[in-house]
Design a protein around this motif. Structure first.
Motif, PDB file in Angstrom:
ATOM      1  N   SER A   8       0.938  -1.207  -0.108  1.00 29.51           N
ATOM      2  CA  SER A   8       0.011  -0.084  -0.221  1.00 29.51           C
ATOM      3  C   SER A   8       0.910   1.224   0.130  1.00 29.51           C
ATOM      4  O   SER A   8       1.709   1.464   0.881  1.00 29.51           O
ATOM      5  N   TRP A   9       0.747   1.969  -1.174  1.00 30.39           N
ATOM      6  CA  TRP A   9       1.470   3.402  -1.092  1.00 30.39           C
ATOM      7  C   TRP A   9       0.513   4.547  -0.631  1.00 30.39           C
ATOM      8  O   TRP A   9      -0.306   4.633  -0.905  1.00 30.39           O
ATOM      9  N   TYR A  10       1.251   5.031   0.551  1.00 35.64           N
ATOM     10  CA  TYR A  10       0.536   6.286   1.102  1.00 35.64           C
ATOM     11  C   TYR A  10      -0.704   5.867   1.720  1.00 35.64           C
ATOM     12  O   TYR A  10      -1.782   6.657   1.750  1.00 35.64           O
ATOM     13  N   GLY A  11      -0.958   4.912   2.127  1.00 38.45           N
ATOM     14  CA  GLY A  11      -2.151   4.231   2.855  1.00 38.45           C
ATOM     15  C   GLY A  11      -3.560   4.118   1.856  1.00 38.45           C
ATOM     16  O   GLY A  11      -4.538   3.952   1.967  1.00 38.45           O
ATOM     17  N   LYS A  12      -2.948   4.108   0.448  1.00 36.00           N
ATOM     18  CA  LYS A  12      -4.107   3.887  -0.407  1.00 36.00           C
ATOM     19  C   LYS A  12      -4.501   2.351  -0.528  1.00 36.00           C
ATOM     20  O   LYS A  12      -3.801   1.335   0.099  1.00 36.00           O
ATOM     21  N   GLU A  13      -5.130   1.832  -1.694  1.00 36.09           N
ATOM     22  CA  GLU A  13      -5.409   0.734  -2.042  1.00 36.09           C
ATOM     23  C   GLU A  13      -4.326  -0.216  -2.317  1.00 36.09           C
ATOM     24  O   GLU A  13      -3.204   0.215  -2.969  1.00 36.09           O
ATOM     25  N   LYS A  65      -1.790  -3.109  -3.702  1.00 34.95           N
ATOM     26  CA  LYS A  65      -1.658  -3.409  -5.301  1.00 34.95           C
ATOM     27  C   LYS A  65      -0.348  -4.339  -5.152  1.00 34.95           C
ATOM     28  O   LYS A  65       0.212  -4.483  -4.127  1.00 34.95           O
ATOM     29  N   THR A  79       4.417  -1.127  -9.876  1.00 37.67           N
ATOM     30  CA  THR A  79       3.259  -1.513  -9.245  1.00 37.67           C
ATOM     31  C   THR A  79       1.948  -1.880 -10.124  1.00 37.67           C
ATOM     32  O   THR A  79       1.823  -1.198 -10.946  1.00 37.67           O
ATOM     33  N   ARG A 104      -1.940  -2.928 -10.523  1.00 43.79           N
ATOM     34  CA  ARG A 104      -3.502  -3.271  -9.833  1.00 43.79           C
ATOM     35  C   ARG A 104      -3.731  -4.856 -10.099  1.00 43.79           C
ATOM     36  O   ARG A 104      -3.152  -5.635 -10.893  1.00 43.79           O
TER      37      ARG A 104
END
Length: 82
Positions: free
Chosen positions: A33-38, A40, A58, A60
Motif C-alpha cells: 500500500s502506497w501512502y495508505g491507498k488501495e 496493489k 506496481t 492493479r
C-alpha cells in the motif's frame, strides 16, 4: 507488515523473492500500500532491512492477471519466434 523509513509504502504481504543482488538487496513480489491507498501488487528491489527500496513496478489486480496470462502463454510465443 513492514513499513519503510519514510512511511510511503507498507508491505501488506510478501509473496516471493525473485532474485538476490550481490549487495544483499532482493527483488521481490509483494502486495503493498502506497501512502495508505488501495493495496496493489509490486515488483521492486528492497534492502535487507526493508527500510529502503529501489525502482520497481506496481500493478492493479486486473493488470497482474493480464501479466499472469501473458507469462503462461510464453512457451507459445517462443515457438512462433523459432
Amino acid at each position: 507488515m513492514s513499513e519503510n523509513k519514510n512511511d510511503a509504502v507498507t508491505i501488506i504481504k510478501h509473496i516471493a523473492v525473485l532474485r538476490e543482488g550481490k549487495n544483499g538487496w532482493t527483488q521481490e513480489l509483494n502486495i503493498v500500500s502506497w501512502y495508505g491507498k488501495e493495496a496493489k501488487y509490486d515488483i521492486r528491489w528492497w534492502s535487507k532491512d526493508k527500510l529502503d527500496s529501489g525502482k520497481g513496478i506496481t500493478l492493479r489486480h486486473d493488470e497482474m492477471l493480464v501479466l499472469k496470462n501473458a507469462i503462461i502463454d510464453l512457451p507459445e510465443h517462443f515457438q512462433t519466434m523459432a
